[in-house]
Scaffold this motif. Structure first.
Motif, PDB file in Angstrom:
ATOM      1  N   THR A 153       0.644  -1.163  -0.072  1.00  0.00           N
ATOM      2  CA  THR A 153       0.059  -0.233  -0.115  1.00  0.00           C
ATOM      3  C   THR A 153       0.645   1.150  -0.264  1.00  0.00           C
ATOM      4  N   ASP A 154       2.193   1.236   0.333  1.00  0.00           N
ATOM      5  CA  ASP A 154       2.864   2.386   0.405  1.00  0.00           C
ATOM      6  C   ASP A 154       4.478   2.254  -0.258  1.00  0.00           C
ATOM      7  N   PRO A 155       4.510   3.440  -1.094  1.00  0.00           N
ATOM      8  CA  PRO A 155       5.696   3.303  -1.619  1.00  0.00           C
ATOM      9  C   PRO A 155       6.931   3.119  -0.859  1.00  0.00           C
ATOM     10  N   GLN A 156       6.954   3.729   0.010  1.00  0.00           N
ATOM     11  CA  GLN A 156       8.337   3.591   0.958  1.00  0.00           C
ATOM     12  C   GLN A 156       8.497   2.157   1.373  1.00  0.00           C
ATOM     13  N   GLY A 157       7.264   1.479   1.603  1.00  0.00           N
ATOM     14  CA  GLY A 157       7.454   0.114   1.723  1.00  0.00           C
ATOM     15  C   GLY A 157       8.153  -0.772   0.728  1.00  0.00           C
ATOM     16  N   GLN A 158       8.025  -0.178  -0.357  1.00  0.00           N
ATOM     17  CA  GLN A 158       8.433  -1.103  -1.641  1.00  0.00           C
ATOM     18  C   GLN A 158      10.069  -0.587  -1.502  1.00  0.00           C
ATOM     19  N   ASN A 159      10.200   0.667  -1.444  1.00  0.00           N
ATOM     20  CA  ASN A 159      11.435   1.298  -1.655  1.00  0.00           C
ATOM     21  C   ASN A 159      12.674   1.001  -0.516  1.00  0.00           C
ATOM     22  N   ILE A 160      12.310   0.661   0.681  1.00  0.00           N
ATOM     23  CA  ILE A 160      13.203   0.109   1.442  1.00  0.00           C
ATOM     24  C   ILE A 160      13.686  -1.406   0.760  1.00  0.00           C
ATOM     25  N   ILE A 161      12.622  -2.096   0.307  1.00  0.00           N
ATOM     26  CA  ILE A 161      13.107  -3.483  -0.131  1.00  0.00           C
ATOM     27  C   ILE A 161      14.114  -3.273  -1.386  1.00  0.00           C
ATOM     28  N   PHE A 162      13.701  -2.262  -2.204  1.00  0.00           N
ATOM     29  CA  PHE A 162      14.545  -1.949  -3.292  1.00  0.00           C
ATOM     30  C   PHE A 162      15.996  -1.633  -2.874  1.00  0.00           C
ATOM     31  N   THR A 163      16.212  -0.883  -1.620  1.00  0.00           N
ATOM     32  CA  THR A 163      17.302  -0.384  -1.185  1.00  0.00           C
ATOM     33  C   THR A 163      18.027  -1.709  -0.619  1.00  0.00           C
ATOM     34  N   MET A 164      17.230  -2.722  -0.009  1.00  0.00           N
ATOM     35  CA  MET A 164      18.085  -3.840   0.334  1.00  0.00           C
ATOM     36  C   MET A 164      18.404  -4.630  -0.685  1.00  0.00           C
ATOM     37  N   LEU A 165      17.786  -4.611  -1.653  1.00  0.00           N
ATOM     38  CA  LEU A 165      18.123  -5.548  -2.713  1.00  0.00           C
ATOM     39  C   LEU A 165      19.476  -5.075  -3.408  1.00  0.00           C
ATOM     40  N   LEU A 166      19.364  -3.581  -3.583  1.00  0.00           N
ATOM     41  CA  LEU A 166      20.594  -2.945  -4.262  1.00  0.00           C
ATOM     42  C   LEU A 166      21.817  -3.192  -3.342  1.00  0.00           C
ATOM     43  N   ALA A 167      21.493  -3.029  -2.022  1.00  0.00           N
ATOM     44  CA  ALA A 167      22.633  -3.283  -1.121  1.00  0.00           C
ATOM     45  C   ALA A 167      23.221  -4.714  -1.153  1.00  0.00           C
ATOM     46  N   GLN A 168      22.566  -5.306  -1.259  1.00  0.00           N
ATOM     47  CA  GLN A 168      23.133  -6.843  -1.347  1.00  0.00           C
ATOM     48  C   GLN A 168      24.117  -7.001  -2.459  1.00  0.00           C
ATOM     49  N   ASN A 169      23.589  -6.486  -3.702  1.00  0.00           N
ATOM     50  CA  ASN A 169      24.416  -6.499  -4.936  1.00  0.00           C
ATOM     51  C   ASN A 169      25.467  -5.292  -4.837  1.00  0.00           C
TER      52      ASN A 169
END
Length: 309
Positions: A153-169
């Motif tokens: 329901t919230d873009p920020q909730g999506q963006n922290i997941i993107f942040t973590m996926l980018l971080a692991q790379n």
């Protein structure tokens, strides 16, 4: 008093009373702005009151996850005059529903990790903020409670997941996202957007995902993240940010695969606004030097990119 004079007096009184009642009814109708929940502090403490005072209106802010707001507007479950979203996604929903013609960028931000200055892990957070310890190692400390918003329901909730996926790379740490988040829709970490930072301030959680703008507005300490993972740099969008995606289940039960979007705030006048002229004026106020100064003073960066047509 003669009958003629009495009739005139009564007529004038009724007219005056009618005008007063109409004026009162108009004054009582609030000017409603539905905004991405992370903007609560700047909208309700600064932007809204400044606009209300300048225009003699009653301002009412409605802050929730932007996707949730977009769905409510789409389903006619919520009526507002202006909609402010972060990322283009929620704007696309209301546009496809025929509720807006266009939306203009009014600010931008980036992802950070906010933390509770009274947390028992504060020394660890401070070390990470100073670059003395990897932030992603601190977030994996046993007993540390991390909070975020609902990616459905919230873009920020999506963006922290993107942040973590980018971080692991970026840091070459396979499985990092799962170790920190415990699954994309881990209910033990998920809170509503208006409450996630306040819960952290209250000591219920030790750290939380956040936008730089919101954490500065609420005067919270935070850990800055490199451009490669904070979603703020348009130059990295195509060649780096777009390399990650994930799938979640939406509230309607359907599966959706999500991709990164720019962390830009967009404002739009809703077609069913009850005060359309004021709505146009409000969007112009957000773009004005005064509005931009208020946003900047509260931690927001300048708008990026062009309008959504």
């Amino acid at each position: 008093m003669g009958r003629m004079k009495l009739h005139k007096w009564l007529g004038a009184t009724l007219i005056a009373t009618g005008l007063f009642s109409t004026s009162s009814a108009q004054a009582a109708a609030p000017f409603r702005v539905a905004y991405a929940g992370s903007m609560g502090a700047v909208m309700d403490q600064f932007i809204g009151p400044a606009f209300a005072k300048a225009n003699g209106v009653q301002y009412q802010g409605i802050g929730q996850g932007a996707y949730g707001l977009a769905r409510q507007l789409e389903g006619k479950l919520l009526q507002a005059d202006v909609f402010i979203s972060i990322t283009p996604g929620p704007i696309d929903i209301v546009k496809k529903a025929g509720l807006i013609d266009s939306a203009v960028p009014v600010a931008s931000t980036q992802m950070v990790i906010a933390y509770n200055p009274k947390s028992k892990f504060v020394s660890e957070f401070e070390a990470a903020a100073q670059g003395k310890k990897p932030w992603y190692e601190v977030l994996q400390t046993p007993g540390l409670h991390f909070g975020r918003t609902d990616p459905a329901t919230d873009p920020q909730g999506q963006n922290i997941i993107f942040t973590m996926l980018l971080a692991q790379n970026f840091y070459k740490q396979p499985g990092l996202a799962d170790r920190i988040l415990g699954g994309y829709q881990n209910t033990q970490q998920i809170f509503t957007e208006p409450s996630v930072l306040s819960r952290m301030e209250a000591g219920q959680i030790d750290a939380a995902s956040g936008y730089l703008s919101a954490t500065r507005s609420q005067h919270l300490p935070f850990i800055s993240l490199p451009d490669e993972i904070n979603l703020s740099n348009p130059e990295l969008d195509a060649k780096w940010y777009k390399t990650v995606q994930f799938s979640i289940k939406l509230p309607d039960g359907k599966e959706a695969t999500l991709n990164t979007q720019a962390l830009v705030f967009y404002a739009a006048v809703l077609k069913d606004s009850k005060q359309a002229a004021l709505a146009e004026k409000f969007v112009q106020f957000l773009q004005s030097p005064q509005g931009q100064k208020i946003l900047e003073d509260n931690g927001y960066s300048s708008p990026k990119g062009g309008p959504i047509q």
